[in-house]
Design an enzyme around this catalytic site. Structure first.
Site, PDB file in Angstrom:
ATOM      1  N   SER A 149      -7.059   3.987  15.001  1.00  0.00           N
ATOM      2  CA  SER A 149      -6.602   3.493  16.348  1.00  0.00           C
ATOM      3  C   SER A 149      -7.071   4.567  17.553  1.00  0.00           C
ATOM      4  O   SER A 149      -6.855   5.723  17.438  1.00  0.00           O
ATOM      5  CB  SER A 149      -5.329   3.230  16.296  1.00  0.00           C
ATOM      6  N   TYR A 203       3.619   4.510  15.557  1.00  0.00           N
ATOM      7  CA  TYR A 203       2.219   4.297  15.281  1.00  0.00           C
ATOM      8  C   TYR A 203       0.994   5.415  15.590  1.00  0.00           C
ATOM      9  O   TYR A 203       0.115   5.731  14.742  1.00  0.00           O
ATOM     10  CB  TYR A 203       2.042   3.200  15.884  1.00  0.00           C
ATOM     11  N   ALA A 204       1.114   5.962  16.700  1.00  0.00           N
ATOM     12  CA  ALA A 204       0.326   6.998  17.225  1.00  0.00           C
ATOM     13  C   ALA A 204       0.341   8.298  16.058  1.00  0.00           C
ATOM     14  O   ALA A 204      -0.739   8.720  15.939  1.00  0.00           O
ATOM     15  CB  ALA A 204       0.633   7.707  18.456  1.00  0.00           C
ATOM     16  N   ALA A 205       1.412   8.685  15.659  1.00  0.00           N
ATOM     17  CA  ALA A 205       1.472   9.719  14.855  1.00  0.00           C
ATOM     18  C   ALA A 205       0.784   9.287  13.314  1.00  0.00           C
ATOM     19  O   ALA A 205       0.104  10.068  12.595  1.00  0.00           O
ATOM     20  CB  ALA A 205       2.922  10.250  14.502  1.00  0.00           C
ATOM     21  N   SER A 206       1.165   7.995  12.873  1.00  0.00           N
ATOM     22  CA  SER A 206       0.405   7.657  11.826  1.00  0.00           C
ATOM     23  C   SER A 206      -0.963   7.554  11.865  1.00  0.00           C
ATOM     24  O   SER A 206      -1.680   7.862  11.147  1.00  0.00           O
ATOM     25  CB  SER A 206       0.843   6.364  11.310  1.00  0.00           C
ATOM     26  N   VAL A 246       0.786  -1.232   0.038  1.00  0.00           N
ATOM     27  CA  VAL A 246       0.174  -0.172   0.119  1.00  0.00           C
ATOM     28  C   VAL A 246       0.847   1.195  -0.130  1.00  0.00           C
ATOM     29  O   VAL A 246       0.294   2.256  -0.373  1.00  0.00           O
ATOM     30  CB  VAL A 246      -1.010   0.200   1.113  1.00  0.00           C
ATOM     31  N   ILE A 252      -8.098  -5.060  20.126  1.00  0.00           N
ATOM     32  CA  ILE A 252      -8.880  -5.924  19.407  1.00  0.00           C
ATOM     33  C   ILE A 252      -7.860  -7.275  19.184  1.00  0.00           C
ATOM     34  O   ILE A 252      -6.619  -7.229  18.950  1.00  0.00           O
ATOM     35  CB  ILE A 252      -9.218  -5.699  17.903  1.00  0.00           C
TER      36      ILE A 252
HETATM   37  P1  NAI Z   1      -2.913  -7.882  11.396  1.00  0.00           P
HETATM   38  O1  NAI Z   1      -1.507  -7.664  11.426  1.00  0.00           O
HETATM   39  O2  NAI Z   1      -3.406  -8.909  11.902  1.00  0.00           O
HETATM   40  O3  NAI Z   1      -3.229  -7.676   9.681  1.00  0.00           O
HETATM   41  C1  NAI Z   1      -2.920  -6.615   9.037  1.00  0.00           C
HETATM   42  C2  NAI Z   1      -2.847  -7.121   7.455  1.00  0.00           C
HETATM   43  O4  NAI Z   1      -2.316  -6.073   6.779  1.00  0.00           O
HETATM   44  C3  NAI Z   1      -1.907  -8.281   7.347  1.00  0.00           C
HETATM   45  O5  NAI Z   1      -2.759  -9.076   6.386  1.00  0.00           O
HETATM   46  C4  NAI Z   1      -0.718  -7.714   6.413  1.00  0.00           C
HETATM   47  O6  NAI Z   1      -0.310  -8.723   5.395  1.00  0.00           O
HETATM   48  C5  NAI Z   1      -1.277  -6.318   5.849  1.00  0.00           C
HETATM   49  N1  NAI Z   1      -0.392  -5.619   5.502  1.00  0.00           N
HETATM   50  C6  NAI Z   1       0.663  -5.192   6.148  1.00  0.00           C
HETATM   51  N2  NAI Z   1       1.419  -4.223   5.441  1.00  0.00           N
HETATM   52  C7  NAI Z   1       1.107  -4.216   4.302  1.00  0.00           C
HETATM   53  C8  NAI Z   1       1.224  -3.456   2.971  1.00  0.00           C
HETATM   54  N3  NAI Z   1       2.474  -2.869   2.953  1.00  0.00           N
HETATM   55  N4  NAI Z   1       0.450  -3.570   2.010  1.00  0.00           N
HETATM   56  C9  NAI Z   1      -0.427  -4.308   2.061  1.00  0.00           C
HETATM   57  N5  NAI Z   1      -0.895  -4.995   3.014  1.00  0.00           N
HETATM   58  C10 NAI Z   1      -0.160  -5.007   4.159  1.00  0.00           C
HETATM   59  O7  NAI Z   1      -3.603  -6.494  11.984  1.00  0.00           O
HETATM   60  P2  NAI Z   1      -4.980  -6.268  12.388  1.00  0.00           P
HETATM   61  O8  NAI Z   1      -5.064  -6.356  14.040  1.00  0.00           O
HETATM   62  O9  NAI Z   1      -5.815  -7.127  11.715  1.00  0.00           O
HETATM   63  O10 NAI Z   1      -4.998  -4.644  12.243  1.00  0.00           O
HETATM   64  C11 NAI Z   1      -5.767  -4.169  10.883  1.00  0.00           C
HETATM   65  C12 NAI Z   1      -5.800  -2.520  11.241  1.00  0.00           C
HETATM   66  O11 NAI Z   1      -6.351  -2.236  12.426  1.00  0.00           O
HETATM   67  C13 NAI Z   1      -4.489  -1.921  11.045  1.00  0.00           C
HETATM   68  O12 NAI Z   1      -4.599  -0.629  10.321  1.00  0.00           O
HETATM   69  C14 NAI Z   1      -4.207  -1.768  12.696  1.00  0.00           C
HETATM   70  O13 NAI Z   1      -3.380  -0.674  12.937  1.00  0.00           O
HETATM   71  C15 NAI Z   1      -5.756  -1.380  13.176  1.00  0.00           C
HETATM   72  N6  NAI Z   1      -5.898  -1.450  14.541  1.00  0.00           N
HETATM   73  C16 NAI Z   1      -5.843  -2.751  15.322  1.00  0.00           C
HETATM   74  C17 NAI Z   1      -6.037  -2.670  16.629  1.00  0.00           C
HETATM   75  C18 NAI Z   1      -5.665  -4.306  17.356  1.00  0.00           C
HETATM   76  O14 NAI Z   1      -5.991  -4.029  18.424  1.00  0.00           O
HETATM   77  N7  NAI Z   1      -5.539  -5.277  16.611  1.00  0.00           N
HETATM   78  C19 NAI Z   1      -6.469  -1.543  17.354  1.00  0.00           C
HETATM   79  C20 NAI Z   1      -6.542  -0.436  16.641  1.00  0.00           C
HETATM   80  C21 NAI Z   1      -6.355  -0.411  15.139  1.00  0.00           C
END
Ligand code: NAI
Length: 248
Positions: A142, A155-158, A64, A188
């Site tokens: 987030s 992360y917070a800044a992003s 991305v 989560i």
């Molecule tokens: P995760 O690590 O399980 O999944 C993230 C997905 O994004 C993975 O499939 C990964 O391959 C993909 N990804 C990573 N870099 C990439 C790139 N450069 N291009 C394309 N895809 C890429 O994470 P999760 O927990 O499902 O998080 C999803 C979103 O939710 C993120 O933006 C995270 O910051 C946000 N979030 C998650 C929280 C949590 O407690 N798990 C809390 C708050 C926000």
């Protein structure tokens, strides 16, 4: 009959966790889904689940944070599915560390995926959405983007930047009937949070009035609301889904 019948949604980071749950939820409501992640083969299980719901799934591999790759991904989606009605910028990473030890590389990596990635995808879909005079963009921010966190300055800044991007794009695109909102999840349970130490998790749990961690489905339900006409008069908003962890 689903509330997204006939719509086409593009979900980034759809291979697992929250992104996968979002793809499945939107498909269950009738949307065809373009799934994006770093590797096409990682998307096989999500694609199978979407197909199981009777919807079309296409898989696109893209980083991305790479402008050319993002444009090629959106071109492919428009070519194969005809349009993009809903974009969910969900891909995200963490590279935690305290400020004084934070490397430039870890700063850049997190900003590239979490913030630049959303900018690039939003820019790429904005033109077709403005042309069709409709569209919905949902950014997965987030709670940390709202309150900050020691050890997560990148992360917070992003995520704070993502919220500002959400509001600015909402103002620019509202006149063309394109809505832009964000969801701010709390803690989560996914692979991203599995890696945290047990004592950190315990501390987090103690701070959550509802006394449980969130699920990917909790976030997917909020995304569905913002992606549908149920939220037709909402734009530029941040929907917090955190079990009461932060109330503002
Ligand atoms: P995760 O690590 O399980 O999944 C993230 C997905 O994004 C993975 O499939 C990964 O391959 C993909 N990804 C990573 N870099 C990439 C790139 N450069 N291009 C394309 N895809 C890429 O994470 P999760 O927990 O499902 O998080 C999803 C979103 O939710 C993120 O933006 C995270 O910051 C946000 N979030 C998650 C929280 C949590 O407690 N798990 C809390 C708050 C926000």
């Amino acid at each position: 009959m689903g509330i997204l019948d006939g719509k086409v949604a593009l979900v980034t980071g759809a291979a697992r966790g929250i992104g996968r749950a979002i793809a499945e939820r939107l498909a269950a409501e009738g949307a065809d889904i373009a799934l994006c992640d770093l590797k096409e083969e990682w998307l096989a299980d999500t694609a199978e689940a979407v197909a199981g719901a009777g919807r079309r799934a296409i898989r696109v591999a893209a980083d991305v944070g790479n402008a050319a790759g993002v444009q090629a991904a959106v071109d492919k989606v428009v070519q194969e599915l005809g349009r993009v009605d809903i974009l969910v910028n969900n891909a995200g990473i963490t590279r935690d560390g305290f400020l004084v030890r934070m490397s430039e590389e870890d700063w850049d990596a997190v900003l590239s995926v979490n913030l630049k990635g959303a900018f690039l995808f939003t820019r790429a879909v904005a033109r077709p959405m403005m042309k069709q005079r409709s569209g919905v963009i949902v950014n997965i921010a987030s709670i940390i983007g709202l309150i900050g966190n020691a050890g997560q300055c990148n992360y917070a800044a992003s995520k704070a930047g993502l919220i500002a991007l959400t509001k600015s794009c909402a103002k620019e695109l509202a006149g063309r009937n394109v809505r832009v909102n964000a969801v701010a999840p709390g803690f989560i349970q996914t692979k991203m949070t599995d890696v945290l130490a047990e004592d950190v998790k315990k501390k987090m749990l103690d701070a959550i009035p509802m006394n449980r961690f969130g699920t990917s489905e909790d976030i997917a339900n909020a995304v569905l609301f913002l992606a549908s006409e149920q939220s037709a008069y909402m734009t530029g908003q941040v929907l917090s889904v955190n079990g009461g962890m932060v109330m503002m």
